[in-house]
Design a protein around this motif. Structure first.
Motif, PDB file in Angstrom:
ATOM      1  N   TRP A  84      73.726  26.115 -15.982  1.00 56.65           N
ATOM      2  CA  TRP A  84      73.937  27.538 -16.239  1.00 56.65           C
ATOM      3  C   TRP A  84      72.734  28.327 -15.756  1.00 56.65           C
ATOM      4  CZ3 TRP A  84      73.652  23.774 -20.062  1.00 56.65           C
ATOM      5  CH2 TRP A  84      72.399  23.628 -20.660  1.00 56.65           C
ATOM      6  N   ASP A  85      72.915  29.606 -15.643  1.00 57.16           N
ATOM      7  CA  ASP A  85      71.830  30.560 -15.389  1.00 57.16           C
ATOM      8  C   ASP A  85      71.921  31.621 -16.463  1.00 57.16           C
ATOM      9  OD1 ASP A  85      70.916  29.385 -12.958  1.00 57.16           O
ATOM     10  OD2 ASP A  85      72.573  30.349 -11.887  1.00 57.16           O
ATOM     11  N   THR A  86      70.775  32.213 -16.793  1.00 59.44           N
ATOM     12  CA  THR A  86      70.807  33.339 -17.723  1.00 59.44           C
ATOM     13  C   THR A  86      70.494  34.598 -16.938  1.00 59.44           C
ATOM     14  OG1 THR A  86      68.496  32.913 -18.324  1.00 59.44           O
ATOM     15  CG2 THR A  86      70.194  32.004 -19.763  1.00 59.44           C
TER      16      THR A  86
ATOM     17  N   SER B 115      75.491  33.138 -16.832  1.00 65.82           N
ATOM     18  CA  SER B 115      76.349  33.121 -15.636  1.00 65.82           C
ATOM     19  C   SER B 115      76.276  31.742 -14.986  1.00 65.82           C
ATOM     20  CB  SER B 115      75.898  34.203 -14.646  1.00 65.82           C
ATOM     21  OG  SER B 115      74.539  33.996 -14.276  1.00 65.82           O
ATOM     22  N   ASN B 116      77.195  31.501 -14.084  1.00 66.22           N
ATOM     23  CA  ASN B 116      77.230  30.272 -13.283  1.00 66.22           C
ATOM     24  C   ASN B 116      77.276  29.000 -14.129  1.00 66.22           C
ATOM     25  OD1 ASN B 116      76.971  31.890 -10.927  1.00 66.22           O
ATOM     26  ND2 ASN B 116      74.763  31.931 -11.210  1.00 66.22           N
ATOM     27  N   ALA B 117      77.878  29.058 -15.309  1.00 62.06           N
ATOM     28  CA  ALA B 117      77.991  27.861 -16.152  1.00 62.06           C
ATOM     29  C   ALA B 117      79.054  26.931 -15.575  1.00 62.06           C
ATOM     30  CB  ALA B 117      78.329  28.246 -17.585  1.00 62.06           C
TER      31      ALA B 117
ATOM     32  N   LEU C 122      82.966  27.685 -15.346  1.00 63.07           N
ATOM     33  CA  LEU C 122      83.498  28.420 -16.485  1.00 63.07           C
ATOM     34  C   LEU C 122      83.835  29.873 -16.195  1.00 63.07           C
ATOM     35  CD1 LEU C 122      82.369  25.877 -17.968  1.00 63.07           C
ATOM     36  CD2 LEU C 122      82.052  27.388 -19.892  1.00 63.07           C
ATOM     37  N   GLY C 123      83.225  30.467 -15.193  1.00 58.37           N
ATOM     38  CA  GLY C 123      83.506  31.870 -14.911  1.00 58.37           C
ATOM     39  C   GLY C 123      82.784  32.768 -15.900  1.00 58.37           C
TER      40      GLY C 123
END
Length: 192
Positions: free
Chosen positions: A29-31, A126-128, A146-147
Motif C-alpha cells: 500500500w501507499d499512504t 492508495s495502491n493497496a 483493492l482500488g
C-alpha cells in the motif's frame, strides 16, 4: 503474467498450478500525504478459521506479535511500520500442504494501527493490493488491486484462501470495516 482479479472474483489456486505448495502472500500500500503529523502504520493480520469463519483460539490469529500459527504453516514476516518503498510492505508465508485440516479458510486483513487516535482511515490509503507468489518459481500467480473504494474504514478484509475439496482457491473480498481490528477480531470469533 499474473491473473488480475476483481472484487468478488474467485479462482482456483492449486488446481491450475499442480504441485503448488509453498506460497508468499504479499500485501502492499501507499499512504497519501497526511498532514496530521503522526505515523501511518498499517498492519496485516491473518485469521485461520473453520468453515464457519471462526478461529478456534488466539493461536489462529496471526499478526506481528503472534507471527505464526501453532504448526508454523502460516508465518507473518514482520511489521513494516512505514509502508515506504516499492513492493510488498508485509508478507505471509503459507505452506498449503501443512495447513491443519481444521483450518478451512485463511483470511488476510489490513488494519490501521491506532486509527481513531491518529484520525486516520483507508480514504488516505492508495495502491493497496494483495498478490500470491509461487515460492518455488518466484512467479506471481494472482493479484488483486483493492482500488479506492474506501473512505472512513479502518480495516479491510482483503481476501481469503479457502479449501474446496482437496484444492485451495482464492477469493478477492475487499470488504471494509469501520471499527478496524476490534471489529475483525470480534467477527472472527475472538474477544477484543
Amino acid at each position: 503474467m499474473p491473473i488480475n482479479l476483481s472484487k468478488g472474483q474467485k479462482i482456483d489456486l492449486t488446481k491450475t498450478n499442480p504441485g503448488l505448495s509453498k506460497i508468499t502472500v504479499g500485501l502492499g500500500w501507499d499512504t497519501n500525504k497526511y498532514d496530521g503529523g503522526g505515523e501511518f502504520d498499517l498492519d496485516v493480520s491473518v485469521f485461520c478459521t473453520n468453515g464457519a469463519g471462526k478461529v478456534a483460539s488466539d493461536k489462529d490469529f496471526i499478526f506481528f506479535n503472534n507471527p505464526q500459527n501453532e504448526n508454523g504453516s502460516v508465518i507473518h514476516s514482520g511489521d513494516n511500520r512505514t509502508g515506504a518503498g516499492d513492493g510488498d510492505d508485509e508478507q505471509i508465508k503459507v505452506d498449503l500442504q501443512s495447513v491443519p485440516a481444521t483450518t478451512e479458510k485463511i483470511a488476510f486483513t489490513i488494519t490501521i494501527y491506532e486509527a481513531d487516535t491518529r484520525n486516520q482511515n483507508f480514504g488516505q490509503v492508495s495502491n493497496a493490493y494483495v498478490r500470491i507468489v509461487n515460492d518455488a518459481t518466484n512467479e506471481e500467480l494472482i493479484r488483486f488491486d483493492l482500488g479506492e473504494d474506501f473512505s472512513i474504514e479502518t480495516g479491510v478484509v482483503v481476501g481469503e484462501l479457502y479449501r474446496h475439496g482437496a484444492e485451495w482457491k482464492f477469493s478477492a473480498i475487499g470488504s471494509g470495516y469501520r471499527d478496524g481490528l476490534a471489529g475483525l477480531v470480534r467477527d472472527y470469533g475472538l474477544q477484543a
